[in-house]
Design a protein around this motif. Structure first.
Motif, PDB file in Angstrom:
ATOM      1  N   GLY A  74      22.813  -8.115  64.014  1.00  0.00           N
ATOM      2  CA  GLY A  74      22.410  -8.309  65.415  1.00  0.00           C
ATOM      3  C   GLY A  74      23.415  -9.181  66.153  1.00  0.00           C
ATOM      4  O   GLY A  74      23.767  -8.906  67.307  1.00  0.00           O
ATOM      5  N   ALA A  75      23.900 -10.213  65.492  1.00  0.00           N
ATOM      6  CA  ALA A  75      24.894 -11.096  66.114  1.00  0.00           C
ATOM      7  C   ALA A  75      26.185 -10.340  66.404  1.00  0.00           C
ATOM      8  O   ALA A  75      26.828 -10.558  67.435  1.00  0.00           O
ATOM      9  CB  ALA A  75      25.164 -12.300  65.219  1.00  0.00           C
ATOM     10  N   ALA A  76      26.558  -9.446  65.511  1.00  0.00           N
ATOM     11  CA  ALA A  76      27.774  -8.663  65.746  1.00  0.00           C
ATOM     12  C   ALA A  76      27.625  -7.802  67.001  1.00  0.00           C
ATOM     13  O   ALA A  76      28.576  -7.653  67.777  1.00  0.00           O
ATOM     14  CB  ALA A  76      28.076  -7.776  64.537  1.00  0.00           C
ATOM     15  N   VAL A  77      26.425  -7.271  67.213  1.00  0.00           N
ATOM     16  CA  VAL A  77      26.189  -6.478  68.432  1.00  0.00           C
ATOM     17  C   VAL A  77      26.423  -7.351  69.665  1.00  0.00           C
ATOM     18  O   VAL A  77      27.109  -6.957  70.617  1.00  0.00           O
ATOM     19  CB  VAL A  77      24.763  -5.893  68.437  1.00  0.00           C
ATOM     20  N   GLY A  78      25.867  -8.545  69.633  1.00  0.00           N
ATOM     21  CA  GLY A  78      26.030  -9.446  70.778  1.00  0.00           C
ATOM     22  C   GLY A  78      27.471  -9.866  70.973  1.00  0.00           C
ATOM     23  O   GLY A  78      27.959  -9.953  72.105  1.00  0.00           O
ATOM     24  N   ALA A  79      28.171 -10.124  69.884  1.00  0.00           N
ATOM     25  CA  ALA A  79      29.581 -10.518  69.984  1.00  0.00           C
ATOM     26  C   ALA A  79      30.409  -9.349  70.509  1.00  0.00           C
ATOM     27  O   ALA A  79      31.321  -9.533  71.325  1.00  0.00           O
ATOM     28  CB  ALA A  79      30.094 -10.991  68.626  1.00  0.00           C
ATOM     29  N   GLN A  81      29.379  -6.908  72.444  1.00  0.00           N
ATOM     30  CA  GLN A  81      29.088  -6.744  73.873  1.00  0.00           C
ATOM     31  C   GLN A  81      29.766  -7.823  74.693  1.00  0.00           C
ATOM     32  O   GLN A  81      30.006  -7.651  75.890  1.00  0.00           O
ATOM     33  CB  GLN A  81      27.570  -6.786  74.100  1.00  0.00           C
ATOM     34  N   ASP A  82      30.057  -8.939  74.056  1.00  0.00           N
ATOM     35  CA  ASP A  82      30.658 -10.068  74.771  1.00  0.00           C
ATOM     36  C   ASP A  82      32.192 -10.033  74.730  1.00  0.00           C
ATOM     37  O   ASP A  82      32.836 -10.959  75.225  1.00  0.00           O
ATOM     38  CB  ASP A  82      30.145 -11.384  74.162  1.00  0.00           C
ATOM     39  N   GLY A  83      32.773  -9.017  74.108  1.00  0.00           N
ATOM     40  CA  GLY A  83      34.229  -8.902  74.164  1.00  0.00           C
ATOM     41  C   GLY A  83      34.964  -9.057  72.844  1.00  0.00           C
ATOM     42  O   GLY A  83      36.184  -8.941  72.800  1.00  0.00           O
ATOM     43  N   MET A  84      34.219  -9.305  71.770  1.00  0.00           N
ATOM     44  CA  MET A  84      34.858  -9.404  70.458  1.00  0.00           C
ATOM     45  C   MET A  84      34.846  -8.025  69.780  1.00  0.00           C
ATOM     46  O   MET A  84      34.231  -7.083  70.252  1.00  0.00           O
ATOM     47  CB  MET A  84      34.112 -10.417  69.577  1.00  0.00           C
ATOM     48  N   LEU A 106      19.825  -1.370  68.247  1.00  0.00           N
ATOM     49  CA  LEU A 106      20.718  -2.208  69.071  1.00  0.00           C
ATOM     50  C   LEU A 106      22.125  -1.617  69.080  1.00  0.00           C
ATOM     51  O   LEU A 106      22.615  -1.140  70.091  1.00  0.00           O
ATOM     52  CB  LEU A 106      20.746  -3.651  68.549  1.00  0.00           C
TER      53      LEU A 106
END
Lengths: 342, 328
Positions: A74-79, A81-84, A106
């Motif tokens: 889940g954190a990888a999805v957020g990262a 989406q944030d440009g990583m 997700l």
């Protein structure tokens, strides 16, 4: 088998080494690439595919995680989406049960839910396959499970050349890519290793296009379509069949999503016969999809009903004789030809 | 930490805007759904989860955030989207399933994404936490400013994803704040029957981070606690867990008969409606004039009317566009 003539002094790599090399080369030129997963840091990955990365890039970019697949995927999805460009490892594909929401609700859907305004550039690496008596929760392939759900690209290399090129392509893709590597091809001696997977790998960075299958052996009488370790079974079966004056063509899918239906159709149009080899479960899976790709396109090319050599629809047994009984093999492919030709 | 006059005006305006929008939606929602209630009918089909009553949490937290900060919301996201500055026209058009919506009609009201203000949702309970933690990691790895806030309901704190994400945020000391909206109900199951602790802030101890409970559905108290937590995150001191008492004035979804509510609960909730309470305080304690508040309320009503008009006037998506935007 990559179509190149390997000179004796050319460098050969295992899939594990070629995956790590692709990661390192991309991390050198793209600071947004980082790796997360269980035991991918100091240990270098249970299957060796992150070996050497922590020494070069440090623990911030090569990040051992708690045993929390839902959390870190889940954190990888957020990262992402944030440009990583995160790379996460799900140690065994069988473990998807504890984290599939992060993957299919997700990772695979957020581009669509954003109407294409978001990118989700992440790679989910995961090991597949059995054959070494690891039991029913550590031996599955589950190709069809992932390929069935829209929003994720899915690749499954059969050799180190494709492994490096597909990894580089995955790392540069703006959509999520599930990278399914077979344990029996990794070149880890303790798992037993298919020698055909260890091939010449150029040192320079290169890509293998996602969504393109490859004819790895040309033939006239029958097309054998497979992926991962099944390609090696198919090539061995083709050798045996050649002794019977049967010319088998072998197609390595390399990618499941997108599926290169054109290459499959072109091959079957030429040979008129189709055998699909898949270590994933028999029903509702890749093998059915490959056959459907042909029959719903042009039934008239077929000279015989297609045959599947796949894993029976049972949980994977532990006992060696039972597991080996269930697994696809070159002998089963040869037998499938006999059934087809009868 | 006390909000400035401008912040108070902003908080009130956004609470009223959210409430007015949901009141309007709740009327339109029943168009085409009477006399027989069929969720598939009308200009706003599907499930509809209203947040009215929970506005104080959204404004008390988002008053401290800018567009560059990240928010992940839930299946009940309208108040948070408004407070985070999501484009209202595009959001309402999305709720109507129109081509001009945030995702052109692909997402719907539980899947509001506005990358311009770093707002995302998940309709799956507790699954907004992972992406928020990951966005916080992204900022930390790149040395970029920004705090990630995950909103969730009290029921979500019993999900495994909550534990995993909280531990991850704490062990990596990320700029992350978890905000639980405790409306005391998980659909029909009361918190007392689902949750082993009366207050989820005590669970912060499991992660070695600060935990706070804010009682009273009070936007000013939430502002104060959230402000400290967000400042702490910005300073690199790591995550905080906040649980805010709040009230869901509506059912879990529109059409919910709410038979599970004890007698008299709804009346008590409406008597404690946070918007009239805030209004009274602005007049009595903070020197706002009646005219100012009436003007703010009128502006909110006009804004909602314009957004609804925009949505109604917008074209439906082309059906075949359903087949696009699967990949980047």
């Amino acid at each position: 088998m990559t179509g190149t003539i390997v000179k004796s002094n050319e460098r050969k790599l295992t899939i594990a080494r070629s995956m790590a090399e692709a990661l390192a080369q991309e991390m050198r030129i793209d600071p947004t690439v980082f790796v997360m997963g269980e035991d991918i840091g100091t240990l270098g990955g249970v299957y060796g595919n992150t070996r050497g990365l922590i020494e070069e890039f440090g623990p911030e970019r090569v990040r051992d995680t708690p045993i929390s697949e839902t959390g870190f995927i889940g954190a990888a999805v957020g990262a992402a989406q944030d440009g990583m460009r995160p790379v996460v490892e799900l140690m065994f594909v069988d473990f998807f049960g504890v984290c599939f929401d992060a993957i299919y609700n997700l990772m695979a859907k957020n581009i669509y839910f954003s109407g294409g305004h978001l990118k989700v550039p992440m790679v989910l690496m995961t090991s597949t396959g059995g054959g070494y008596s690891d039991g029913g929760q550590h031996s599955q392939c589950l190709y069809g499970t992932f390929a069935h759900l829209p929003g994720m690209k899915v690749v499954a290399p059969s050799n180190a050349y494709d492994a490096k090129g597909l990894m580089t392509a995955a790392l540069r893709d703006d959509s999520p890519v599930v990278y399914m590597y077979h344990k029996g091809l990794q070149g880890m001696g303790w798992l037993g290793t298919e020698p055909g997977a260890t091939v010449h790998v150029p040192e320079d960075s290169y890509t293998v296009e996602i969504g393109k299958a490859k004819v790895v052996r040309e033939g006239r009488d029958v097309t054998i379509v497979s992926l991962g370790i099944g390609v090696h079974h198919a090539l061995k079966a083709a050798d045996t069949l050649a002794q019977q004056n049967v010319s088998a063509e072998v197609v390595d899918l390399r990618s499941l999503v997108p599926l290169d239906r054109d290459t499959i159709r072109a091959s079957v149009a030429k040979t008129g016969r189709l055998i699909v080899v898949d270590e994933d479960y028999h029903s509702f899976g890749v093998s059915a999809e490959v056959i459907a790709s042909v029959v719903e396109h042009d039934l008239s090319v077929l000279k015989a009903a297609p045959v599947r050599v796949a894993y029976p629809d049972v949980p994977i047994p532990y006992a060696r004789v039972m597991e080996q009984f269930c697994l696809p093999s070159p002998a089963k492919i040869v037998a499938a030809w006999a059934q087809m030709a009868a | 930490m006390t909000p400035s006059r401008d912040e108070l005006a902003w908080m009130y305006r956004n609470m009223v805007l959210s409430r007015r929008l949901e009141e309007t939606i709740s009327k339109i929602y029943f168009e085409g759904k009477t006399p027989v209630f069929n969720m598939a009918n009308g200009p706003i089909p599907g499930e509809m989860h209203l947040s009215n009553g929970q506005e104080p949490v959204a404004v008390g937290v988002c008053a401290h955030l800018t567009a560059e900060d990240i928010v992940t919301a839930t299946h009940r996201p309208h108040h948070q989207a408004i407070a985070k500055g999501v484009d209202l026209d595009a959001m309402v058009a999305e709720i109507f399933g129109k081509a001009t919506g945030l995702s052109g009609g692909r997402g719907g009201h539980m899947h509001l994404f506005d990358p311009k203000v770093n707002f995302a949702c998940s309709g799956i309970i507790a699954q907004g936490l992972g992406p928020a933690v990951g966005a916080a990691l992204s900022r930390k790895l790149r040395g970029l400013p920004g705090v990630a806030v995950a909103f969730l309901g009290d029921g979500a704190a019993n999900q495994g994803a909550f534990h995993e994400a909280m531990n991850l945020a704490a062990v990596w000391k990320l700029p992350f704040v978890c905000v639980i909206e405790d409306n005391s109900w998980g659909i029909s199951v009361p918190k007392s029957a689902s949750t082993a602790v009366a207050r989820n802030d005590v669970r912060a101890a499991a992660y070695g981070i600060p935990g706070h409970y804010v009682a009273g559905n009070d936007p000013l108290a939430i502002y104060e606690v959230a402000g400290e937590a967000i400042a702490r995150a910005r300073a690199g001191a790591g995550p905080t867990l906040i649980e805010c008492e709040t009230y869901r004035l509506a059912g879990h979804f529109m059409g919910d008969a709410e038979g599970y509510r004890p007698k008299g609960e709804k009346e008590a909730l409406f008597a404690a409606d946070p918007i009239p309470k805030m209004r009274a305080r602005l007049l009595a304690e903070f020197g706002f004039s009646e005219d100012e508040l009436v003007a703010a309320e009128g502006a909110a009503a006009d804004r909602v009317a314009a957004a609804i008009r925009f949505a109604r006037d917008s074209a439906d998506p082309r059906p075949e566009d359903a087949l696009t935007a699967v990949f980047a």
